[in-house]
Scaffold this motif. Structure first.
Motif, PDB file in Angstrom:
ATOM      1  N   ASN A 104      -6.447  15.759   3.020  1.00  0.00           N
ATOM      2  CA  ASN A 104      -6.412  14.392   3.547  1.00  0.00           C
ATOM      3  C   ASN A 104      -7.192  13.418   2.671  1.00  0.00           C
ATOM      4  OD1 ASN A 104      -4.775  14.510   5.971  1.00  0.00           O
ATOM      5  ND2 ASN A 104      -6.356  15.897   6.743  1.00  0.00           N
ATOM      6  N   THR A 105      -7.853  13.918   1.640  1.00  0.00           N
ATOM      7  CA  THR A 105      -8.487  13.041   0.652  1.00  0.00           C
ATOM      8  C   THR A 105      -7.382  12.635  -0.318  1.00  0.00           C
ATOM      9  OG1 THR A 105     -10.611  14.145   0.901  1.00  0.00           O
ATOM     10  CG2 THR A 105     -10.289  12.844  -1.111  1.00  0.00           C
ATOM     11  N   ILE A 106      -7.028  11.359  -0.266  1.00  0.00           N
ATOM     12  CA  ILE A 106      -5.838  10.894  -0.977  1.00  0.00           C
ATOM     13  C   ILE A 106      -6.158   9.727  -1.905  1.00  0.00           C
ATOM     14  CG2 ILE A 106      -4.305  11.632   0.902  1.00  0.00           C
ATOM     15  CD1 ILE A 106      -4.096   8.577   1.626  1.00  0.00           C
ATOM     16  N   ILE A 107      -5.160   9.367  -2.685  1.00  0.00           N
ATOM     17  CA  ILE A 107      -5.238   8.175  -3.525  1.00  0.00           C
ATOM     18  C   ILE A 107      -4.302   7.131  -2.940  1.00  0.00           C
ATOM     19  CG2 ILE A 107      -4.855   7.188  -5.814  1.00  0.00           C
ATOM     20  CD1 ILE A 107      -5.407  10.024  -6.945  1.00  0.00           C
ATOM     21  N   LEU A 108      -4.851   5.969  -2.667  1.00  0.00           N
ATOM     22  CA  LEU A 108      -4.071   4.825  -2.218  1.00  0.00           C
ATOM     23  C   LEU A 108      -3.817   3.927  -3.418  1.00  0.00           C
ATOM     24  CD1 LEU A 108      -2.881   2.763  -0.182  1.00  0.00           C
ATOM     25  CD2 LEU A 108      -5.246   1.962   0.189  1.00  0.00           C
ATOM     26  N   CYS A 109      -2.566   3.606  -3.651  1.00  0.00           N
ATOM     27  CA  CYS A 109      -2.185   2.676  -4.708  1.00  0.00           C
ATOM     28  C   CYS A 109      -1.757   1.372  -4.039  1.00  0.00           C
ATOM     29  CB  CYS A 109      -1.027   3.251  -5.524  1.00  0.00           C
ATOM     30  SG  CYS A 109      -0.338   2.107  -6.733  1.00  0.00           S
ATOM     31  N   VAL A 110      -2.359   0.276  -4.449  1.00  0.00           N
ATOM     32  CA  VAL A 110      -1.936  -1.038  -3.973  1.00  0.00           C
ATOM     33  C   VAL A 110      -1.217  -1.726  -5.123  1.00  0.00           C
ATOM     34  CG1 VAL A 110      -2.663  -3.289  -3.108  1.00  0.00           C
ATOM     35  CG2 VAL A 110      -3.834  -1.209  -2.316  1.00  0.00           C
ATOM     36  N   GLU A 111       0.106  -1.725  -5.037  1.00  0.00           N
ATOM     37  CA  GLU A 111       0.932  -2.389  -6.044  1.00  0.00           C
ATOM     38  C   GLU A 111       0.963  -3.876  -5.734  1.00  0.00           C
ATOM     39  OE1 GLU A 111       4.814  -0.617  -6.051  1.00  0.00           O
ATOM     40  OE2 GLU A 111       4.131   1.091  -7.236  1.00  0.00           O
ATOM     41  N   LEU A 112       0.500  -4.691  -6.665  1.00  0.00           N
ATOM     42  CA  LEU A 112       0.450  -6.129  -6.439  1.00  0.00           C
ATOM     43  C   LEU A 112       1.851  -6.725  -6.472  1.00  0.00           C
ATOM     44  CD1 LEU A 112      -2.634  -7.029  -8.666  1.00  0.00           C
ATOM     45  CD2 LEU A 112      -2.572  -6.424  -6.233  1.00  0.00           C
ATOM     46  N   THR A 113       2.095  -7.653  -5.551  1.00  0.00           N
ATOM     47  CA  THR A 113       3.386  -8.341  -5.500  1.00  0.00           C
ATOM     48  C   THR A 113       3.264  -9.796  -5.931  1.00  0.00           C
ATOM     49  OG1 THR A 113       3.045  -8.808  -3.145  1.00  0.00           O
ATOM     50  CG2 THR A 113       4.345  -6.838  -3.715  1.00  0.00           C
ATOM     51  N   GLY A 131       0.827  -1.198   0.000  1.00  0.00           N
ATOM     52  CA  GLY A 131       0.000   0.000   0.000  1.00  0.00           C
ATOM     53  C   GLY A 131       0.862   1.248   0.000  1.00  0.00           C
ATOM     54  N   ILE A 132       0.628   2.116  -0.972  1.00  0.00           N
ATOM     55  CA  ILE A 132       1.419   3.336  -1.126  1.00  0.00           C
ATOM     56  C   ILE A 132       0.472   4.527  -1.239  1.00  0.00           C
ATOM     57  CG2 ILE A 132       3.064   4.554  -2.606  1.00  0.00           C
ATOM     58  CD1 ILE A 132       3.841   1.700  -3.666  1.00  0.00           C
ATOM     59  N   SER A 133       0.640   5.490  -0.359  1.00  0.00           N
ATOM     60  CA  SER A 133      -0.139   6.718  -0.469  1.00  0.00           C
ATOM     61  C   SER A 133       0.458   7.576  -1.567  1.00  0.00           C
ATOM     62  CB  SER A 133      -0.121   7.502   0.847  1.00  0.00           C
ATOM     63  OG  SER A 133      -0.718   8.773   0.647  1.00  0.00           O
ATOM     64  N   LEU A 134      -0.373   7.941  -2.547  1.00  0.00           N
ATOM     65  CA  LEU A 134       0.064   8.861  -3.595  1.00  0.00           C
ATOM     66  C   LEU A 134      -0.163  10.311  -3.185  1.00  0.00           C
ATOM     67  CD1 LEU A 134      -1.227   7.031  -6.802  1.00  0.00           C
ATOM     68  CD2 LEU A 134       1.003   6.841  -5.665  1.00  0.00           C
ATOM     69  N   GLY A 135      -0.725  10.493  -1.997  1.00  0.00           N
ATOM     70  CA  GLY A 135      -0.960  11.832  -1.483  1.00  0.00           C
ATOM     71  C   GLY A 135      -2.271  12.429  -1.968  1.00  0.00           C
ATOM     72  N   TYR A 136      -2.390  13.708  -1.772  1.00  0.00           N
ATOM     73  CA  TYR A 136      -3.616  14.453  -2.027  1.00  0.00           C
ATOM     74  C   TYR A 136      -4.165  14.196  -3.432  1.00  0.00           C
ATOM     75  CZ  TYR A 136      -6.587  18.603  -2.737  1.00  0.00           C
ATOM     76  OH  TYR A 136      -7.624  19.455  -3.029  1.00  0.00           O
ATOM     77  N   PHE A 137      -5.439  13.877  -3.478  1.00  0.00           N
ATOM     78  CA  PHE A 137      -6.144  13.590  -4.729  1.00  0.00           C
ATOM     79  C   PHE A 137      -5.941  14.701  -5.754  1.00  0.00           C
ATOM     80  CE2 PHE A 137      -9.863  13.632  -7.482  1.00  0.00           C
ATOM     81  CZ  PHE A 137     -10.041  12.301  -7.797  1.00  0.00           C
ATOM     82  N   GLY A 138      -5.950  15.958  -5.306  1.00  0.00           N
ATOM     83  CA  GLY A 138      -5.917  17.088  -6.213  1.00  0.00           C
ATOM     84  C   GLY A 138      -4.534  17.584  -6.607  1.00  0.00           C
ATOM     85  N   LYS A 139      -3.468  16.935  -6.141  1.00  0.00           N
ATOM     86  CA  LYS A 139      -2.147  17.462  -6.498  1.00  0.00           C
ATOM     87  C   LYS A 139      -1.802  17.156  -7.949  1.00  0.00           C
ATOM     88  CE  LYS A 139       1.019  13.863  -4.843  1.00  0.00           C
ATOM     89  NZ  LYS A 139       2.123  13.578  -3.933  1.00  0.00           N
ATOM     90  N   LYS A 140      -0.975  17.993  -8.508  1.00  0.00           N
ATOM     91  CA  LYS A 140      -0.656  17.944  -9.933  1.00  0.00           C
ATOM     92  C   LYS A 140      -0.162  16.559 -10.373  1.00  0.00           C
ATOM     93  CE  LYS A 140       1.972  20.275 -13.502  1.00  0.00           C
ATOM     94  NZ  LYS A 140       2.907  21.339 -13.848  1.00  0.00           N
ATOM     95  N   GLU A 141       0.678  15.926  -9.569  1.00  0.00           N
ATOM     96  CA  GLU A 141       1.230  14.611  -9.920  1.00  0.00           C
ATOM     97  C   GLU A 141       0.159  13.530 -10.038  1.00  0.00           C
ATOM     98  OE1 GLU A 141       4.315  16.974  -7.693  1.00  0.00           O
ATOM     99  OE2 GLU A 141       2.213  16.509  -7.403  1.00  0.00           O
ATOM    100  N   ASN A 142      -0.984  13.756  -9.413  1.00  0.00           N
ATOM    101  CA  ASN A 142      -2.072  12.770  -9.438  1.00  0.00           C
ATOM    102  C   ASN A 142      -3.134  13.085 -10.482  1.00  0.00           C
ATOM    103  OD1 ASN A 142      -0.986  11.167  -7.434  1.00  0.00           O
ATOM    104  ND2 ASN A 142      -2.077  12.213  -5.795  1.00  0.00           N
ATOM    105  N   GLN A 143      -2.928  14.111 -11.277  1.00  0.00           N
ATOM    106  CA  GLN A 143      -3.949  14.576 -12.209  1.00  0.00           C
ATOM    107  C   GLN A 143      -4.447  13.466 -13.146  1.00  0.00           C
ATOM    108  OE1 GLN A 143      -2.705  17.982 -14.471  1.00  0.00           O
ATOM    109  NE2 GLN A 143      -4.773  18.390 -15.209  1.00  0.00           N
ATOM    110  N   GLU A 144      -3.543  12.686 -13.720  1.00  0.00           N
ATOM    111  CA  GLU A 144      -3.947  11.650 -14.676  1.00  0.00           C
ATOM    112  C   GLU A 144      -4.785  10.555 -14.013  1.00  0.00           C
ATOM    113  OE1 GLU A 144      -2.082   8.370 -17.766  1.00  0.00           O
ATOM    114  OE2 GLU A 144      -0.785   9.986 -17.046  1.00  0.00           O
ATOM    115  N   ILE A 145      -4.281   9.977 -12.905  1.00  0.00           N
ATOM    116  CA  ILE A 145      -5.033   8.900 -12.258  1.00  0.00           C
ATOM    117  C   ILE A 145      -6.295   9.450 -11.599  1.00  0.00           C
ATOM    118  CG2 ILE A 145      -3.743   8.920 -10.064  1.00  0.00           C
ATOM    119  CD1 ILE A 145      -5.174   5.815 -11.886  1.00  0.00           C
ATOM    120  N   ALA A 146      -6.253  10.673 -11.074  1.00  0.00           N
ATOM    121  CA  ALA A 146      -7.447  11.278 -10.470  1.00  0.00           C
ATOM    122  C   ALA A 146      -8.552  11.438 -11.513  1.00  0.00           C
ATOM    123  CB  ALA A 146      -7.109  12.619  -9.831  1.00  0.00           C
TER     124      ALA A 146
END
Length: 138
Positions: free
Chosen positions: A116-125, A79-94
């Motif tokens: 505090n509204t964030i995107i959680l990425c679960v990278e499968l292993t 589980g990796i927090s990508l941080g705030y939903f609205g930040k520029k780096e998250n624009q594509e996935i958001a």
């Protein structure tokens, strides 16, 4: 993660490349905690809109290992927090999540002005996918 073969990736995208409910398990003090979340699958990862101060995120701060389960599918991941939903780096996935979750995303449950509204990425292993008698392991 070992790359999924073409057929397995196709099945994963068909099943989970849309608004889908999966079970997400975290661990806290040696105890498992499981909850259902709305998720979207793409390229070996699930994406979830969540709250940074939720129990699941607190658990993952201490131990990023998670387990997930969905329709004829189970896996482990990180589980990796990508941080705030609205930040520029998250624009594509958001943008993809807004589209995929369009039926409920603006129902008042999410506050997109709150950092505090964030995107959680679960990278499968690793995982196991079953489809019509075929077993795909990765």
């Amino acid at each position: 993660m070992k790359k999924l073969g073409y057929e397995a990736e196709k099945i994963m995208t068909e099943r989970f490349g849309k608004d889908t409910v999966i079970a997400l398990a975290t661990v806290e003090n040696g105890l498992p905690y499981v909850r259902y979340v709305n998720a979207y699958y793409e390229n070996g990862a699930f994406y979830i809109i969540t709250y940074a101060l939720s129990d699941k995120m607190k658990h993952m701060e201490k131990n990023s290992s998670v387990a997930i389960a969905g329709e004829w599918f189970t896996a482990h991941g990180k589980g990796i927090s990508l941080g705030y939903f609205g930040k520029k780096e998250n624009q594509e996935i958001a943008g993809k999540l807004k589209n995929v979750f369009s039926e409920w995303i603006d129902n008042g449950h999410n506050n997109f002005d709150d950092e505090n509204t964030i995107i959680l990425c679960v990278e499968l292993t690793d995982g196991l996918l079953l489809s019509h008698g075929t077993r795909y392991e990765f």
